[in-house]
Design a protein around this motif. Sequence first.
Motif, PDB file in Angstrom:
ATOM      1  N   MET A   1       0.771  -1.173   0.202  1.00  0.00           N
ATOM      2  CA  MET A   1       0.115   0.033   0.068  1.00  0.00           C
ATOM      3  C   MET A   1       0.863   1.298   0.030  1.00  0.00           C
ATOM      4  SD  MET A   1      -3.240   0.715   2.811  1.00  0.00           S
ATOM      5  CE  MET A   1      -4.248   2.083   2.306  1.00  0.00           C
ATOM      6  N   ARG A   2       0.369   2.187  -0.784  1.00  0.00           N
ATOM      7  CA  ARG A   2       1.164   3.455  -0.809  1.00  0.00           C
ATOM      8  C   ARG A   2       1.051   4.244   0.438  1.00  0.00           C
ATOM      9  NH1 ARG A   2      -1.373   6.031  -5.769  1.00  0.00           N
ATOM     10  NH2 ARG A   2      -3.125   5.683  -4.478  1.00  0.00           N
ATOM     11  N   ASP A   3       2.087   5.268   0.669  1.00  0.00           N
ATOM     12  CA  ASP A   3       2.086   5.806   1.939  1.00  0.00           C
ATOM     13  C   ASP A   3       0.917   7.090   1.853  1.00  0.00           C
ATOM     14  OD1 ASP A   3       2.537   7.722   3.819  1.00  0.00           O
ATOM     15  OD2 ASP A   3       4.848   7.673   3.661  1.00  0.00           O
ATOM     16  N   PRO A   4       0.098   6.849   2.561  1.00  0.00           N
ATOM     17  CA  PRO A   4      -1.467   7.748   2.582  1.00  0.00           C
ATOM     18  C   PRO A   4      -0.876   9.160   3.071  1.00  0.00           C
ATOM     19  CG  PRO A   4      -1.364   6.533   4.572  1.00  0.00           C
ATOM     20  CD  PRO A   4      -0.309   5.914   3.860  1.00  0.00           C
ATOM     21  N   ARG A   5       0.235   9.448   3.581  1.00  0.00           N
ATOM     22  CA  ARG A   5       0.718  10.613   3.687  1.00  0.00           C
ATOM     23  C   ARG A   5       1.004  11.616   2.483  1.00  0.00           C
ATOM     24  NH1 ARG A   5       5.718   9.901   7.308  1.00  0.00           N
ATOM     25  NH2 ARG A   5       5.772   8.201   5.611  1.00  0.00           N
ATOM     26  N   HIS A   7      -0.636  11.722   0.135  1.00  0.00           N
ATOM     27  CA  HIS A   7      -1.925  12.009  -0.860  1.00  0.00           C
ATOM     28  C   HIS A   7      -2.831  12.929   0.299  1.00  0.00           C
ATOM     29  CE1 HIS A   7      -0.834   9.337  -3.768  1.00  0.00           C
ATOM     30  NE2 HIS A   7      -0.634   8.605  -2.750  1.00  0.00           N
ATOM     31  N   CYS A   8      -2.201  13.216   1.508  1.00  0.00           N
ATOM     32  CA  CYS A   8      -2.817  14.106   2.335  1.00  0.00           C
ATOM     33  C   CYS A   8      -2.468  15.490   2.139  1.00  0.00           C
ATOM     34  CB  CYS A   8      -2.282  13.859   3.834  1.00  0.00           C
ATOM     35  SG  CYS A   8      -2.931  14.746   5.181  1.00  0.00           S
ATOM     36  N   PRO A   9      -3.661  16.389   2.085  1.00  0.00           N
ATOM     37  CA  PRO A   9      -3.626  17.586   1.840  1.00  0.00           C
ATOM     38  C   PRO A   9      -2.683  18.550   2.758  1.00  0.00           C
ATOM     39  CG  PRO A   9      -5.787  17.083   1.557  1.00  0.00           C
ATOM     40  CD  PRO A   9      -5.220  15.876   2.126  1.00  0.00           C
ATOM     41  N   LEU A  10      -2.992  17.925   3.898  1.00  0.00           N
ATOM     42  CA  LEU A  10      -1.946  18.744   5.194  1.00  0.00           C
ATOM     43  C   LEU A  10      -0.710  18.451   4.880  1.00  0.00           C
ATOM     44  CD1 LEU A  10      -1.938  20.124   7.702  1.00  0.00           C
ATOM     45  CD2 LEU A  10      -2.450  18.069   9.109  1.00  0.00           C
ATOM     46  N   LEU A  12       0.951  17.502   2.247  1.00  0.00           N
ATOM     47  CA  LEU A  12       1.496  18.484   1.205  1.00  0.00           C
ATOM     48  C   LEU A  12       1.699  19.994   1.486  1.00  0.00           C
ATOM     49  CD1 LEU A  12       1.405  17.228  -1.766  1.00  0.00           C
ATOM     50  CD2 LEU A  12      -0.640  18.089  -2.224  1.00  0.00           C
ATOM     51  N   ALA A  13       0.912  20.391   2.202  1.00  0.00           N
ATOM     52  CA  ALA A  13       1.005  21.968   2.656  1.00  0.00           C
ATOM     53  C   ALA A  13       2.519  22.237   3.426  1.00  0.00           C
ATOM     54  CB  ALA A  13      -0.145  22.348   3.377  1.00  0.00           C
ATOM     55  N   VAL A  14       2.235  21.138   4.323  1.00  0.00           N
ATOM     56  CA  VAL A  14       3.538  21.077   5.466  1.00  0.00           C
ATOM     57  C   VAL A  14       5.200  20.894   4.566  1.00  0.00           C
ATOM     58  CG1 VAL A  14       4.597  20.216   7.318  1.00  0.00           C
ATOM     59  CG2 VAL A  14       2.351  20.849   7.560  1.00  0.00           C
ATOM     60  N   ALA A  16       5.305  21.579   1.382  1.00  0.00           N
ATOM     61  CA  ALA A  16       5.649  22.599   0.830  1.00  0.00           C
ATOM     62  C   ALA A  16       6.209  23.838   1.379  1.00  0.00           C
ATOM     63  CB  ALA A  16       4.237  23.223   0.145  1.00  0.00           C
ATOM     64  N   SER A  18       8.252  23.298   4.179  1.00  0.00           N
ATOM     65  CA  SER A  18       9.454  22.766   5.174  1.00  0.00           C
ATOM     66  C   SER A  18      10.834  22.765   4.855  1.00  0.00           C
ATOM     67  CB  SER A  18       8.961  21.672   6.166  1.00  0.00           C
ATOM     68  OG  SER A  18       8.337  20.590   4.925  1.00  0.00           O
ATOM     69  N   ASP A  63       6.710  23.117  -7.364  1.00  0.00           N
ATOM     70  CA  ASP A  63       5.696  22.889  -6.767  1.00  0.00           C
ATOM     71  C   ASP A  63       4.326  23.617  -7.040  1.00  0.00           C
ATOM     72  OD1 ASP A  63       6.659  20.659  -5.392  1.00  0.00           O
ATOM     73  OD2 ASP A  63       7.177  21.632  -3.496  1.00  0.00           O
TER      74      ASP A  63
END
Lengths: 123, 123
Positions: A1-5, A7-10, A12-14, A16, A18, A63
Motif C-alpha cells: 500500500m502506498r503511503d497515505p501521507r 496524498h494528504c492535503p495537510l 502536502l502543505a507542510v 511545501a 518545510s 511545486d
Amino acid sequence: MRDPRLHCPLTLAVKAISGKWKLYILSMLSDGTPKRYGELLKSTCENLTEKMLTSQLRELEKDGIITRKVYPEVPPRVEYMLTESGRKLCTIFEPLYEWGVDYMKTHRHDQLPWLEMGLKKLA
Amino acid sequence: MRDPRLHCPLTLAVKAISGKWKLYILSMLSDGTPKRYGELLKSTCENLTEKMLTSQLRELEKDGIITRKVYPEVPPRVEYMLTESGRKLCTIFEPLYEWGVDYMKTHRHDQLPWLEMGLKKLA
DNA sequence: CACAAAACCTACTAAAAAGTAAGTAAGCCA
DNA sequence: TGGCTTACTTACTTTTTAGTAGGTTTTGTG
C-alpha cells in the motif's frame, strides 16, 4: 500500500514549506514585488549558499508556489515571484506565526530578534 | 550573528510540525483521547519503526506539544496526549488542510486516498 | 523456572541533505 | 584581448537523518 501521507492535503502543505530556506524565500516574496536571485542571496545575514538558494527556488517552482522569469539580458536577470497558490499559502502563515508568538511566551524562548521579513505585512 | 530564523515564531511553528511522523502522531492525538505507544505504532499501514516513533514522540514532548504519562504497571503502559499548545497547534491544521485541498485541485495530484486521521474532526 | 508482554534502548549501516570550492556562459566595456 | 557581471552548474566531502537488527526491564502466569 502506498503511503497515505503523500496524498494528504495537510502533509502536502507542510512539505511545501518545510525546506530549510523556504520560509525565508517566501517571506521575501510575500510583499508582492518580484525579487532577483542575487537579491535573495544577499539579503540574509546567514550564509545561504548559491547551491541551496537554487535548489530551494527550484523546488518551490516545481511545486507551483513561485514563478521564475528570465530576462534575456547580459548579465542575466532572473526574477522570482509568488503564484496564486503561493500567495494563498502565505496568508496561512499568519495563524502559524500567532501560534509561535504564543508558544514563545509560555515556553520562554528568546523573544527577540526574529525575522524582520515581510511576514508581518501579511496581517 | 545568530540565525534569525531560530527566533522567528513562524519558523518555530513550522519546525514543530515538520518531523517525518509528527503530523501522523498529532492527527492521531487530535481527537483528544490519549493514545498508547503500541497503538500509535500499529495504527498506520506504513512501516513506522519503534526507533522513529520514539524519537518523534521525544521531540514533540521536548517541544511541549505532547505529554507522556507512564503507568507503573507490568507490562508497562505509556500514554501520550496533546498539551494546550498542542491542541492550539492542531487547530491551525485546518487552513493548511484547506490550502492542500485547493492546491490538489489545481495541480492535479492524486485525489484519493489520503489520511483518514482525526484531522477532519478539527473542523 | 521458562516465557510472555509492552515500551523502550543501542550499535551499526545506508541514504539523504547540506557545505565547499571551483567552473561556465554571454555579451559589454576599456 | 582580457576583465567584469549575474545566475547559475558540477564534483566532491561532511553532516544529518533514517533503517535494521538486536538487546533490556519487570512482574504475572503455566
